[in-house]
Write a protein that holds these residues in place. Structure first.
Motif, short mmCIF file in Angstrom:
data_model
loop_
_atom_site.label_atom_id
_atom_site.label_comp_id
_atom_site.label_asym_id
_atom_site.label_seq_id
_atom_site.Cartn_x
_atom_site.Cartn_y
_atom_site.Cartn_z
N ALA A 1 16.31 -8.84 -37.72
CA ALA A 1 15.98 -7.42 -37.83
C ALA A 1 16.96 -6.74 -38.78
CB ALA A 1 16.04 -6.74 -36.46
N THR A 2 16.50 -5.63 -39.34
CA THR A 2 17.34 -4.77 -40.18
C THR A 2 17.54 -3.45 -39.46
OG1 THR A 2 16.52 -5.78 -42.22
CG2 THR A 2 17.48 -3.57 -42.40
N PHE A 3 18.79 -3.00 -39.40
CA PHE A 3 19.12 -1.71 -38.79
C PHE A 3 19.50 -0.73 -39.90
CE2 PHE A 3 19.98 -5.01 -35.68
CZ PHE A 3 19.28 -4.54 -34.57
N PHE A 4 18.66 0.29 -40.11
CA PHE A 4 18.94 1.30 -41.13
C PHE A 4 19.74 2.43 -40.50
CE2 PHE A 4 15.17 -0.66 -43.17
CZ PHE A 4 15.76 -0.96 -44.40
N ALA B 1 27.74 -8.50 -38.61
CA ALA B 1 28.36 -9.83 -38.65
C ALA B 1 27.44 -10.91 -38.10
CB ALA B 1 29.67 -9.81 -37.86
N ASP B 2 26.36 -10.51 -37.42
CA ASP B 2 25.43 -11.48 -36.84
C ASP B 2 24.47 -11.95 -37.93
OD1 ASP B 2 23.25 -12.74 -35.50
OD2 ASP B 2 23.77 -11.65 -33.66
N PRO B 3 24.41 -13.26 -38.19
CA PRO B 3 23.54 -13.75 -39.28
C PRO B 3 22.07 -13.40 -39.09
CG PRO B 3 24.66 -15.58 -38.15
CD PRO B 3 25.17 -14.32 -37.54
N LEU B 4 21.68 -13.06 -37.86
CA LEU B 4 20.29 -12.69 -37.59
C LEU B 4 19.98 -11.28 -38.09
CD1 LEU B 4 18.03 -14.26 -36.13
CD2 LEU B 4 18.78 -13.20 -33.97
N PHE B 5 21.03 -10.47 -38.26
CA PHE B 5 20.81 -9.04 -38.51
C PHE B 5 21.33 -8.59 -39.86
CE2 PHE B 5 21.42 -8.79 -33.66
CZ PHE B 5 20.09 -9.06 -33.44
N GLU B 6 20.75 -7.48 -40.32
CA GLU B 6 21.17 -6.85 -41.56
C GLU B 6 21.40 -5.37 -41.28
OE1 GLU B 6 17.92 -6.22 -44.33
OE2 GLU B 6 19.28 -5.88 -46.02
N ILE B 7 22.47 -4.82 -41.85
CA ILE B 7 22.67 -3.37 -41.84
C ILE B 7 22.16 -2.82 -43.17
CG2 ILE B 7 24.36 -1.48 -41.80
CD1 ILE B 7 24.05 -2.85 -39.08
N GLY B 8 21.24 -1.88 -43.10
CA GLY B 8 20.74 -1.21 -44.29
C GLY B 8 21.17 0.25 -44.26
N ALA B 9 21.04 0.92 -45.41
CA ALA B 9 21.46 2.32 -45.51
C ALA B 9 20.26 3.24 -45.29
CB ALA B 9 22.08 2.59 -46.87
#
Ligand code: ZN
Length: 302
Positions: free
Chosen positions: A83-86, A189-197
């Motif tokens: 998942a990506t968290f914006f 830091a979790d390879p499953l996740f992405e932080i987006g802006a």
């Protein structure tokens, strides 16, 4: 053409009061993850750009609510779903609730003590009868619709007018709490996740001058990269409606070094043609079966 990739938008994974329909309950989110695994491959957002053959779905979250870390992330990890968290970058330093959540507190924590709400929004008088619950909800919805396209200072001024008439209620709460800098670093830091802006202040970018838009877009990337320690390559336009961005915005986001950007209107995620305005479908508090039905329809319609 049959769509090969869709992107979904969630906001909060929570139970409880939800006048703006931003929540999916944790039970239903778990059911969504089961249902999605049956109809498509759940992939990282960047992978919707790959010209693969099967049906792919990317999961995204907007706004950076704390329940993304406490409720959504454990369920995503259990399902092995990326998942990506914006996140609007200001929450790294400022945990103040969003303006729409402050309006919810002012309207719903206590019964209004006045029969009418009367506010001036950018010179226009808005008067709402709030003697019954329907009127209170109408007021909340009207303010949300009319304020979102305005600059932050104007919104704050109107929220101040509302709070002066209705009170602040509890003013803040755990349900509306936002991700801390530590939460954001941990998710990133979790390879499953992405932080987006998701911008810096979550202001609708088209309310700003080109220079101000550039500041929002560039500062968000810098601050989030510092917090996460890796490159931040995905952007989601605050609000994401058609009026939330224009061709100037698209160019600024690309120039700032982002590799993709998302809107919040439905359709296939077509990275070849729309890399800086990828379509996303909003997801509501549906059962797993209801989500599966919607997803099959979206794939078929695109
Ligand atoms: Zn709150």
């Amino acid at each position: 053409m049959t769509a090969r990739a869709l992107v979904l938008t969630y906001h909060r994974i929570a139970d409880g009061r939800d006048p703006l329909q931003q929540c999916v309950s944790p039970e239903r989110f778990a059911a969504h993850l089961d249902a999605l695994a049956d109809v498509a491959e759940v992939v990282p957002l960047a992978d919707v750009e790959q010209p693969g053959s099967g049906r792919r779905i990317a999961i995204t979250f907007d706004d950076g609510y704390r329940d993304n870390a406490t409720a959504a992330a454990p369920l995503l990890r259990a399902a092995g779903a990326p998942a990506t968290f914006f996140v609007p970058a200001r929450i790294l330093a400022d945990p103040t609730e969003f303006w729409w959540d402050r309006l919810e507190h002012a309207h719903l924590d206590d019964p209004p003590s006045v029969p009418t709400l009367l506010v001036a929004i950018a010179g226009t008088e808005v008067r709402v009868d709030i003697r019954d619950a329907a009127g209170v909800y109408r007021s909340l919805k009207t303010l949300n619709r009319r304020l979102r396209s305005l600059p932050t200072a104007t919104i704050a001024e109107v929220v101040g007018q509302v709070e002066a008439q209705l009170g602040t209620g509890r003013g803040s709460c755990t349900a509306h709490a936002l991700l801390s800098a530590g939460d954001i670093a941990e998710l990133g830091a979790d390879p499953l996740f992405e932080i987006g802006a998701h911008g810096t202040t979550h202001t609708m970018l088209t309310a700003l001058t080109a220079e101000e838009q550039r500041d929002e877009v560039v500062a968000a990337r810098t601050a989030l990269e510092q917090a996460v320690g890796t490159a931040v390559t995905s952007f989601a336009y605050p609000y994401g409606t058609p009026e939330s961005f224009d061709t100037t915005t698209l160019g600024l986001v690309e120039d700032a070094g982002y590799e993709r950007a998302c809107r919040n209107t439905g359709g296939a995620a077509d990275a070849a043609r729309e890399r800086y305005r990828l379509a996303r479908h909003m997801v509501y508090d549906w059962t797993g079966d209801e989500l599966a039905r919607h997803v099959r329809g979206w794939f078929a319609a695109a």
